[in-house]
Write a protein that holds these residues in place. Structure first.
Motif, short mmCIF file in Angstrom:
data_model
loop_
_atom_site.label_atom_id
_atom_site.label_comp_id
_atom_site.label_asym_id
_atom_site.label_seq_id
_atom_site.Cartn_x
_atom_site.Cartn_y
_atom_site.Cartn_z
N VAL A 31 64.88 -7.14 21.18
CA VAL A 31 66.23 -6.64 21.45
C VAL A 31 66.14 -5.18 21.80
CG1 VAL A 31 68.48 -6.08 20.46
CG2 VAL A 31 67.43 -8.30 19.99
N CYS A 32 66.69 -4.83 22.94
CA CYS A 32 66.73 -3.43 23.36
C CYS A 32 68.14 -2.91 23.12
CB CYS A 32 66.35 -3.32 24.84
SG CYS A 32 65.93 -1.65 25.32
N HIS A 33 68.27 -1.85 22.33
CA HIS A 33 69.60 -1.35 22.01
C HIS A 33 70.00 -0.25 22.98
CE1 HIS A 33 72.50 1.04 19.40
NE2 HIS A 33 73.10 -0.09 19.67
N GLY A 34 69.41 0.94 22.85
CA GLY A 34 69.56 1.99 23.87
C GLY A 34 70.88 2.71 23.93
N ASP A 35 71.82 2.41 23.03
CA ASP A 35 73.12 3.08 23.07
C ASP A 35 73.23 4.02 21.88
OD1 ASP A 35 75.70 3.92 23.20
OD2 ASP A 35 76.60 1.93 23.36
N PRO A 36 73.15 5.35 22.11
CA PRO A 36 73.19 6.31 21.01
C PRO A 36 74.56 6.42 20.35
CG PRO A 36 73.15 7.48 23.10
CD PRO A 36 72.97 6.02 23.40
N LEU A 88 74.57 -18.50 12.02
CA LEU A 88 73.58 -19.05 12.93
C LEU A 88 72.28 -18.26 12.87
CD1 LEU A 88 73.38 -21.38 14.92
CD2 LEU A 88 74.22 -19.86 16.71
N LEU A 89 72.39 -16.92 12.77
CA LEU A 89 71.20 -16.08 12.69
C LEU A 89 70.41 -16.38 11.41
CD1 LEU A 89 69.44 -13.82 13.77
CD2 LEU A 89 70.94 -12.17 12.65
N ARG A 90 71.13 -16.51 10.31
CA ARG A 90 70.45 -16.84 9.05
C ARG A 90 69.72 -18.17 9.17
NH1 ARG A 90 75.41 -14.71 6.65
NH2 ARG A 90 74.96 -12.80 5.46
N LYS A 91 70.35 -19.14 9.83
CA LYS A 91 69.73 -20.45 10.00
C LYS A 91 68.47 -20.37 10.87
CE LYS A 91 70.83 -25.14 11.59
NZ LYS A 91 71.89 -26.02 12.18
N VAL A 92 68.55 -19.56 11.93
CA VAL A 92 67.42 -19.41 12.85
C VAL A 92 66.22 -18.77 12.15
CG1 VAL A 92 66.61 -18.12 14.87
CG2 VAL A 92 68.76 -19.37 14.97
N LEU A 93 66.48 -17.79 11.29
CA LEU A 93 65.40 -17.04 10.64
C LEU A 93 64.93 -17.67 9.34
CD1 LEU A 93 66.67 -13.34 11.11
CD2 LEU A 93 65.21 -14.69 12.63
N ASP A 94 65.68 -18.61 8.84
CA ASP A 94 65.43 -19.16 7.51
C ASP A 94 63.99 -19.66 7.35
OD1 ASP A 94 66.04 -19.99 4.90
OD2 ASP A 94 66.44 -22.03 5.60
N GLU A 95 63.27 -18.99 6.45
CA GLU A 95 61.90 -19.35 6.07
C GLU A 95 60.94 -19.40 7.25
OE1 GLU A 95 61.86 -22.81 3.66
OE2 GLU A 95 63.09 -21.92 2.08
N ASP A 108 76.81 -1.68 17.12
CA ASP A 108 77.72 -2.76 16.75
C ASP A 108 76.90 -3.93 16.23
OD1 ASP A 108 79.20 -5.43 17.64
OD2 ASP A 108 80.71 -3.86 17.33
N VAL A 109 77.08 -4.25 14.95
CA VAL A 109 76.26 -5.28 14.30
C VAL A 109 76.44 -6.64 14.97
CG1 VAL A 109 75.90 -6.57 12.16
CG2 VAL A 109 76.21 -4.08 12.09
N ASP A 110 77.68 -7.01 15.28
CA ASP A 110 77.92 -8.31 15.90
C ASP A 110 77.24 -8.42 17.26
OD1 ASP A 110 79.46 -9.04 13.73
OD2 ASP A 110 81.33 -8.37 14.64
N PHE A 111 77.27 -7.31 18.01
CA PHE A 111 76.64 -7.31 19.32
C PHE A 111 75.12 -7.43 19.19
CE2 PHE A 111 75.38 -5.00 23.32
CZ PHE A 111 75.88 -5.95 24.19
N ILE A 112 74.53 -6.74 18.18
CA ILE A 112 73.10 -6.83 17.94
C ILE A 112 72.71 -8.26 17.55
CG2 ILE A 112 71.20 -6.02 16.49
CD1 ILE A 112 72.10 -3.89 18.36
N VAL A 113 73.52 -8.86 16.69
CA VAL A 113 73.26 -10.24 16.26
C VAL A 113 73.23 -11.19 17.46
CG1 VAL A 113 74.25 -12.21 15.01
CG2 VAL A 113 74.14 -9.97 13.92
N LYS A 114 74.20 -11.00 18.36
CA LYS A 114 74.26 -11.86 19.54
C LYS A 114 73.01 -11.68 20.41
CE LYS A 114 78.29 -12.32 21.44
NZ LYS A 114 79.53 -12.08 22.25
N LYS A 115 72.57 -10.43 20.53
CA LYS A 115 71.37 -10.15 21.32
C LYS A 115 70.13 -10.80 20.69
CE LYS A 115 72.08 -5.99 24.08
NZ LYS A 115 71.48 -4.69 24.43
#
Length: 825
Positions: free
Chosen positions: A211-216, A256-263, A220-227
């Motif tokens: 994930v590339c953020h690049g915005d000083p 969904l993110l928790r499910k994707v990363l789970d274990e 936005d946590v929701d936007f990062i999660v989507k990325k």
């Protein structure tokens, strides 16, 4: 000025002669001033007076360009207006475009603009020197070299040390952080990419995400999660559980993110992170803690404060500049290429002094090395003494080094580079779209009167890539051509700096834009030449302030609309300068307003995935400057309008819908015969509903299209179709493409003789052709074929079974596996 009295014709002739002379005088004045613009652009950084003078001058030059375009547009509209000469004269005389009134208005505007230019020119006595706009670009076009990992200089030790940190599972936490810290241009992202692609890293981590953020300004946590979720979709096992991310709520995305990363043991790269607010990080961190022991988050950042806000216990890796010798090695590679370096000791000393000024920063070294490629000894000396002598080796000095390289770009490349500042950091540019946008702004200059603006634009991209102003993102596996590119964040900073006040002429509209930003844009809208909607790295419609459209009278490029937004009927009459119009992914449009065909300057019209669009304007033939018509994904489109053969400049037409000629619609139904006149067509095209095509011998719709690379032939054959084998053979011969074709898809066809000797063909897809009973013998002559896919063809699939199939010997030489060839439905 035109004298009163006399006949309409004599007044018209007198007026046109007068206007022509005045226009020529105005253009001569502009060319005289342009000769010193390059020098003024350099000096404005050290003189506020020059900067102010240059701003005023550019404002008038924009007005001049608009006026000249007004005149040309008026003339072109008159030429494409249907009817006799007399009816045209009467119609135009009683319209808002009355020639006499328009001519008088133009004459007055020319005089006013000429006076302004002369006035500005006279106060601009800043000892400006005339410069040849092309003199700064003397090198020939070089094809960019896309580095293999092992060829990147000076980072071998850094790479191994970062990998060791990532593979170390001794940390007490299941998920730990490793941070690469350095100033801009040092190569943090390049190093992270090397690590990310390393085979040991691939084997160690079950799931890898980037994930590339690049915005000083905005974390936005929701936007990062989507990325993160979108990046995870690159894993086939994960992708099937990640459909329709865009329409999920914040809570659903987090679950969904928790499910994707789970274990799972995962690696997440957060590239170019700026967040220094620990509280914001603490909102994201819990969502990432579900990974199994040994999971890692790799951060690249310019700031130690970012790392401390993230995790005080993280591994911090301070990336230093290249050593003097590694810097020299990299510089030689860019400045000399494969040529032998000179043994002149004096020149060697000058070169090493120049490298020293780059302070070991790879981006600066590459940029300066590319600039000095093929330069003579005197040019090396002058560059060192005049342009680098006052630059220090601080972080600010690196930006000055990049600015020096920018000063040496040709003027047209400066415009193209600065235009990229319109897009956010880390934006992935589609090359063809960017070239079309440059064309719309008039940045691309045709060479020697040729009309191949796209080829010239491709040359511009190559030049900017060679000089490290742009970076390659994706390359076409088949052609080796660049598909997409990015801009280093320092280069983006430079583009913003050099764009300066030009920003009020070009605006992008972000989905998260505030109301205040909307109001500001509306206030400046009358001067805007670009207005496009941006969403997650793509030019697509989003939340668009409808009321702004009527004010965009100078606009050259427009991408707009809600997903359910109706294009205003007055668009064509209001935006006469428009060259680029993107209304893609609009779920509301069923028809385009007829006024669209008044946009006689339009070069690019994008309507991709407008799923409810049923018809195109019947007078589409009036768009004589149209070069790119993208209508792929328009599933409801019923037919093509008549007159496409008039669009002699058309290069992209990615869908053609065949319809019965007796189908009753206003303006009539276009015939596939019209494609025969459009031999500049290239790229890809889908020919849909070929079941309606009639077998007329010797048509040859596609055979002369040397630029066409991808072709899909879609019959959607009815079971009751009454065509004989001989008729279908005639149809196939009429659809036979040029031998340059590289990809062919055949859908729902039943005649056996469906392939020829296409030596360049690399991909062949045969789908839903239930009547095909065997592969033709000619398939073994397709020597370039790498990919074959057969689906929905039960008899054919049976015959292509490995080892035992009757047709297996014909395709046994192909590199693809049996699973890749045969796809079960």
């Amino acid at each position: 000025m035109v004298k009163p009295g006399g006949s309409f014709a004599s007044q018209k002739i007198q007026l046109l002669c007068c206007a022509k002379d005045e226009l020529q005088n105005l253009e001569d004045t502009v060319e005289t001033i342009k000769a010193v613009l390059l020098d003024a652009e350099k000096k404005q950084w050290h003189s506020q007076l020059v900067k102010h003078w240059l701003k005023k001058l550019k404002e008038v030059l924009y007005d001049v360009q608009d006026l000249l375009d007004d005149v040309a547009t008026q003339d072109l509209r008159r030429k494409v207006t249907p009817g006799s000469k007399m009816s045209k004269e009467v119609r135009l005389f009683f319209s808002k475009s009355n020639q006499l009134a328009h001519g008088l208005k133009v004459g007055n505007e020319i005089e006013e603009l000429r006076k302004k230019l002369v006035s500005i020119k006279n106060i601009g006595d800043f000892s400006l020197e005339k410069q040849d706009s092309e003199a700064t670009l003397r090198t020939e076009r070089r094809t960019p070299t896309f580095e293999r990992d092992e060829n990147i200089i000076g980072r071998e030790k850094d790479k191994e040390e970062i990998i060791a940190c990532l593979l170390d599972s001794s940390s007490g936490e299941s998920v730990s952080v490793v941070s690469i810290i350095a100033i801009g241009g040092m190569g943090k992202t390049t190093l992270a990419d090397l690590v990310y692609k390393d085979e040991k890293v691939k084997e160690c981590f079950e799931l890898r995400m980037w994930v590339c953020h690049g915005d000083p300004k905005n974390f936005d946590v929701d936007f990062i999660v989507k990325k993160i979720l979108n990046s995870a979709k690159a894993d086939p096992e994960v992708k099937k559980n990640l459909e329709d991310i865009e329409n999920k709520s914040a809570e659903e995305l987090q679950q969904l993110l928790r499910k994707v990363l789970d274990e799972k043991k995962y690696l997440l790269v957060l590239d170019d992170l700026w967040n220094e607010d620990r509280m914001r990080w603490l909102k994201l961190r819990p969502l990432l803690m579900g990974g199994s022991r040994g999971s890692k988050i790799l951060i690249t950042t310019r700031s130690l404060s970012v790392v401390e806000a993230t995790d005080a216990k993280s591994v911090k890796y301070n990336l230093c500049g290249l050593s003097a010798e590694k810097s020299w090695d990299l510089f030689k590679k860019l400045a000399f290429g494969d040529a032998e370096t000179s043994i002149d000791s004096g020149l060697e000393e000058i070169r090493r002094a120049i490298v020293k000024n780059c302070a070991g920063v790879p981006l600066a070294i590459k940029t300066i090395g590319s600039l000095l490629y093929t330069k003579k000894k005197t040019e090396w000396f002058n560059f060192k003494e005049r342009e680098l002598s006052n630059i220090n080796d601080s972080a600010e000095g690196i930006m000055e080094v990049l600015k020096v390289s920018y000063d040496h770009l040709a003027s047209h490349l400066k415009h193209c580079f600065a235009y990229c500042a319109l897009f956010p950091k880390d934006y992935v540019f589609d090359k063809q779209t960017m070239i079309q946008l440059w064309m719309a702004q008039g940045f691309i200059e045709s060479s020697e009167g040729n009309d191949d603006l796209e080829d010239t634009g491709d040359n511009y991209v190559s030049n900017l890539l060679c000089r490290s102003f742009l970076e390659v993102e994706e390359i076409d596996d088949d052609t080796g051509e660049v598909n997409t590119f990015k801009m280093h964040d320092l280069m983006h900073d430079l583009a913003l700096k050099v764009a300066g006040d030009e920003g009020i002429r070009h605006a992008s509209f972000l989905e998260q834009s505030s109301s205040r930003q909307k109001v500001t844009l509306l206030r400046e809208a009358t001067n805007l030449r670009t207005f496009i909607s941006l969403k997650e790295g793509q030019i697509i419609p989003t939340d668009f302030p409808i009321e702004i459209i009527s004010k965009l009278r100078c606009c050259r490029a427009l991408g707009f609309g809600y997903e359910y937004f109706l294009i205003p009927a007055s668009l064509g009459s209001q935006l006469k300068h428009l060259r680029f119009l993107d209304a893609s992914n609009n779920y509301y449009i069923q028809n385009l307003p007829d006024s669209i065909t008044d946009l006689v300057n339009l070069q690019t019209l994008k309507l991709s995935n407008c799923k409810k669009l049923t018809t195109l304007p019947r007078d589409l033939k009036k768009l004589v400057n149209l070069r790119h018509l993208l209508i792929d994904g328009c599933k409801s489109l019923s037919h093509m309008p008549c007159g496409l053969s008039h669009l002699s400049k058309l290069q992209t037409l990615n869908l053609y819908v065949v319809q019965k000629m007796d189908h009753k619609v206003p303006g009539g139904v276009g015939s596939l015969d019209e494609l025969s006149a459009l031999n500049r067509l290239g790229g890809s095209i889908v020919l849909k509903n070929l079941k309606f095509l009639q077998p007329v011998p010797n048509k040859g719709h596609l055979q002369e299209k040397e630029r066409l690379r991808c072709l899909k032939l879609d019959w959607r054959m009815d079971e009751q179709d009454g065509k004989s084998d001989s008729d279908e053979l005639i149809l196939w011969e009429n659809l036979r493409p040029h031998l340059n074709l590289t990809s062919l898809t055949i859908y729902s066809y039943r005649n056996r003789k469906w392939i020829g000797n296409f030596s360049a063909l690399k991909k062949l897809d045969v789908s839903d052709c239930s009547k095909l009973t065997c592969l033709p013998d000619g398939i073994s002559r397709l020597t370039s074929l790498k990919t074959l896919r057969i689906a929905g063809c039960p008899v054919l699939q049976e015959r292509c079974q490995r080892e035992c199939g009757a047709d297996w010997e014909k395709i046994a030489h192909l590199p693809c596996s049996r699973e890749e060839i045969i796809e079960e439905w």
